[in-house]
Design a protein around this motif. Structure first.
Motif, PDB file in Angstrom:
ATOM      1  N   ILE A 246       0.834  -1.204   0.000  1.00 52.52           N
ATOM      2  CA  ILE A 246       0.000   0.000   0.000  1.00 52.52           C
ATOM      3  C   ILE A 246       0.867   1.252   0.000  1.00 52.52           C
ATOM      4  CG2 ILE A 246      -1.666   1.340   1.344  1.00 52.52           C
ATOM      5  CD1 ILE A 246      -2.816  -1.346   2.337  1.00 52.52           C
ATOM      6  N   PHE A 247       1.907   1.258   0.833  1.00 53.29           N
ATOM      7  CA  PHE A 247       2.774   2.432   0.889  1.00 53.29           C
ATOM      8  C   PHE A 247       3.545   2.623  -0.411  1.00 53.29           C
ATOM      9  CE2 PHE A 247       2.536   1.787   5.640  1.00 53.29           C
ATOM     10  CZ  PHE A 247       1.758   2.913   5.846  1.00 53.29           C
ATOM     11  N   HIS A 248       3.927   1.528  -1.054  1.00 50.55           N
ATOM     12  CA  HIS A 248       4.503   1.654  -2.395  1.00 50.55           C
ATOM     13  C   HIS A 248       3.493   2.298  -3.335  1.00 50.55           C
ATOM     14  CE1 HIS A 248       8.510   0.246  -2.926  1.00 50.55           C
ATOM     15  NE2 HIS A 248       8.299  -0.979  -2.458  1.00 50.55           N
ATOM     16  N   SER A 249       2.247   1.886  -3.226  1.00 51.73           N
ATOM     17  CA  SER A 249       1.214   2.345  -4.144  1.00 51.73           C
ATOM     18  C   SER A 249       0.985   3.844  -4.044  1.00 51.73           C
ATOM     19  CB  SER A 249      -0.095   1.601  -3.860  1.00 51.73           C
ATOM     20  OG  SER A 249      -1.120   2.020  -4.723  1.00 51.73           O
ATOM     21  N   ALA A 259       8.782  -0.374   4.380  1.00 48.58           N
ATOM     22  CA  ALA A 259       8.859  -1.194   5.584  1.00 48.58           C
ATOM     23  C   ALA A 259       8.931  -0.331   6.837  1.00 48.58           C
ATOM     24  CB  ALA A 259      10.074  -2.123   5.505  1.00 48.58           C
ATOM     25  N   LEU A 260       9.655   0.780   6.754  1.00 52.23           N
ATOM     26  CA  LEU A 260       9.762   1.672   7.910  1.00 52.23           C
ATOM     27  C   LEU A 260       8.426   2.337   8.219  1.00 52.23           C
ATOM     28  CD1 LEU A 260      11.651   2.762  10.030  1.00 52.23           C
ATOM     29  CD2 LEU A 260      12.311   4.589   8.461  1.00 52.23           C
ATOM     30  N   ALA A 261       7.679   2.705   7.180  1.00 50.82           N
ATOM     31  CA  ALA A 261       6.341   3.243   7.409  1.00 50.82           C
ATOM     32  C   ALA A 261       5.447   2.197   8.072  1.00 50.82           C
ATOM     33  CB  ALA A 261       5.722   3.691   6.074  1.00 50.82           C
ATOM     34  N   GLY A 370       1.799  16.016  -3.483  1.00 46.82           N
ATOM     35  CA  GLY A 370       1.754  14.572  -3.284  1.00 46.82           C
ATOM     36  C   GLY A 370       2.339  14.170  -1.956  1.00 46.82           C
ATOM     37  N   ALA A 371       3.421  14.852  -1.537  1.00 45.03           N
ATOM     38  CA  ALA A 371       4.059  14.523  -0.261  1.00 45.03           C
ATOM     39  C   ALA A 371       3.114  14.772   0.898  1.00 45.03           C
ATOM     40  CB  ALA A 371       5.336  15.355  -0.096  1.00 45.03           C
ATOM     41  N   VAL A 372       2.418  15.916   0.876  1.00 46.44           N
ATOM     42  CA  VAL A 372       1.471  16.224   1.950  1.00 46.44           C
ATOM     43  C   VAL A 372       0.356  15.186   2.000  1.00 46.44           C
ATOM     44  CG1 VAL A 372      -0.238  17.891   2.757  1.00 46.44           C
ATOM     45  CG2 VAL A 372       1.987  18.695   1.934  1.00 46.44           C
ATOM     46  N   ALA A 373      -0.174  14.827   0.826  1.00 48.12           N
ATOM     47  CA  ALA A 373      -1.249  13.843   0.774  1.00 48.12           C
ATOM     48  C   ALA A 373      -0.789  12.485   1.284  1.00 48.12           C
ATOM     49  CB  ALA A 373      -1.769  13.721  -0.659  1.00 48.12           C
ATOM     50  N   ASN A 374       0.421  12.092   0.929  1.00 46.62           N
ATOM     51  CA  ASN A 374       0.920  10.788   1.336  1.00 46.62           C
ATOM     52  C   ASN A 374       1.191  10.710   2.838  1.00 46.62           C
ATOM     53  OD1 ASN A 374       0.820   9.712  -1.256  1.00 46.62           O
ATOM     54  ND2 ASN A 374       2.825  10.521  -1.789  1.00 46.62           N
TER      55      ASN A 374
END
Length: 516
Positions: A246-249, A259-261, A370-374
């Motif tokens: 999911i985090f990759h996505s 993995a750290l997330a 994108g960074a803020v959204a992620n």
């Protein structure tokens, strides 16, 4: 119960949860290595992840009879031996061996989970039951966190997936040693002993009684099915199994970053579960479950909205580029070779930057928007995990161990668990293709809708069981009264509402309360 026995019961419950959580979470990081090493397609990835659930589903079919006939303690010992055997099979460098090993481990951990919850609930006094049973959920959360941490440290290690699977033997051995020192029978704890008459009556109950209106069994079964089905349909299993995916996505670009997330998610899960464990006997099961479902709904809907931005939602799990274990992008060697991974924001149409190296800190997206959204998605994911750990996580298994009569408790637990694992299997096996079809946004909006429905279901149907002995819970459920109301439970599940019956029930309950 002596202090030493209570401590051993706590160790057995926690160790069982550790194994359960570790096996659930470890595939999240191992899958990133396995799909690169074995060139797995989306269907193969889903099959490998879901193999654990196939084994658990099989165990839920036969586990109830095993637990009721052989006893809780022997069932736990058997599950430990099966997990040790399955862990050895998982070390073989073969895709089919991995599937078989995961099925065997899934079968074992399901037997262990059911046995632990029933074993501990029957052993301890009412004022400690919530704490001891939720220790199992605490063990699960710690196991998930440990799996994510190991995933992170072994993410750049070639063949690290073998260590990931093999380390499950540590908590398994701990439980195996601890359970051997506990009494073989825990069905008659002090302060919660059934009378001879009630035991004879309970032994006459058969499995098909779960679907009859007599003794309010139909309502009990509906509550049990609601607990297990809604906890799966809200998508929580996929948050654990596919956390790194999911985090990759949504833009976390390297394996280590994803993995750290995931470690952050696991940490939140542990902290919130500890809080819930301390509150279950004080706040009550009902407020924690309904509140958890409500917060999950809000957070899941927020993820659905936030993940709709083009940079995130455009990336699908079956796109044509993937990552190696070192976090670098590589093209397919040939079309249709079955290796499906996520592209990064550096694909054509992006801003043209190169991939960031492995040691780059968490970097969701090259664009500020994108960074803020992620990062907001990460916060919402933590809220989802936290809400689940307050509600569904500990309360499901605690309530299932409380609401059924003693004679069929094992079989009823297994019956509801069968639906639990079937729904778990369905949700997990379709996750990647779901995202590929409707995107991350649409998938999480569906999960949010399911959470809203769950909150409404429990608001109208769920009783409160805190501070009650198992005998008191059974007696009050037989009388068709909901614990959160002064009125009897008169609903579509079999209770006939009339003023005469209302007065008769109130008289009977009042008489029983005075006698007890």
């Amino acid at each position: 119960m002596g202090c030493s026995t209570l401590l051993l019961a706590a160790v057995v419950s926690t160790a069982g949860g550790l194994v359960f959580g570790y096996e659930l979470g470890i595939i999240s990081g191992a899958l990133l290595q396995l799909k690169a090493e074995f060139h797995l397609s989306c269907v193969q990835q889903e099959a490998l992840v879901s193999a654990l659930l196939v084994g658990a589903l099989l165990a839920s079919v036969v586990g109830g009879c095993l637990i009721d006939r052989q006893g809780r303690r022997k069932s736990i010992v058997l599950s430990n031996l099966l997990i040790l055997a399955g862990s050895l099979v998982l070390l073989v460098s073969s895709y089919y061996a991995l599937v078989v090993g995961r099925i065997l481990v899934g079968f074992a951990m399901c037997i262990s989970s059911m046995s632990c919850c029933i074993f501990v609930s029957e052993m301890v006094a009412p004022d400690r039951r919530g704490f001891l049973v939720t220790l199992h959920e605490t063990g699960i959360t710690v196991g998930v966190l440990a799996a994510y941490i190991i995933n992170y440290f072994l993410s750049a290690c070639g063949g690290g997936w073998r260590w990931m699977f093999g380390l499950a033997v540590v908590p398994t051995l701990l439980q195996l040693v601890s359970v051997r020192f506990l009494p073989s029978s825990a069905e008659e704890p002090d302060g919660d002993r059934e009378t001879d008459d009630s035991r004879v009556e309970a032994e006459s109950v058969r499995f098909n009684a779960m679907f009859q209106s007599k003794d309010n069994m139909r309502t009990r079964t509906a509550i049990g099915l609601g607990l297990v089905l809604f906890q799966q349909l809200t998508g929580q299993p996929n948050v654990l199994f596919y956390a790194s995916t999911i985090f990759h996505s949504v833009g976390f670009q390297s394996d280590a970053a994803a993995a750290l997330a995931s470690v952050g998610l696991g940490s939140v899960k542990v902290i919130v579960t500890l809080t819930s464990m301390a509150s279950s006997d004080r706040v009550g099961r009902r407020p924690l479950l309904i509140g958890g479902c409500s917060l999950m709904a809000l957070s899941l809907i927020a993820i659905g909205v936030l993940s709709g931005h083009p940079a995130a939602d455009a990336k699908r799990p079956c796109d044509s580029e993937d990552f190696g274990v070192n976090g670098t992008a590589r093209p397919h060697s040939s079309p249709g070779n079955g290796s499906h991974m996520f592209p990064t924001n550096d694909t054509p149409g992006g801003d043209g930057r190169h991939l960031q190296p492995l040691d780059t800190p968490l970097a969701p997206s090259p664009s500020d928007r994108g960074a803020v959204a992620n990062w907001a998605i990460l916060v919402c994911m933590m809220a989802v995990v936290g809400a689940y750990s307050v509600g569904f996580g500990p309360m499901t298994w605690l309530l299932l161990s409380e609401i059924f009569p003693a004679a069929i408790r094992g079989r009823a637990f297994a019956f509801t668990n069968c639906f639990n694992w079937a729904a778990h299997l369905l949700v997990t096996f379709t996750f990647l293709n779901f995202i590929d079809s409707i995107g991350v946004s649409g998938t999480f909006l569906l999960y949010g809708s399911a959470s809203l429905a769950a909150a409404g279901f429990f608001y109208f149907l769920l009783p409160e069981t805190k501070g009650k002995t198992l005998e008191e819970i059974d007696r009050e459920l037989r009388s068709k009264r909901f614990f959160h109301s002064d009125k009897p439970c008169c609903c579509f599940l079999g209770c006939r509402d009339s003023s005469h019956q209302y007065q008769r029930i109130q008289y009977q309950v009042g008489t029983e309360d005075r006698l007890h």
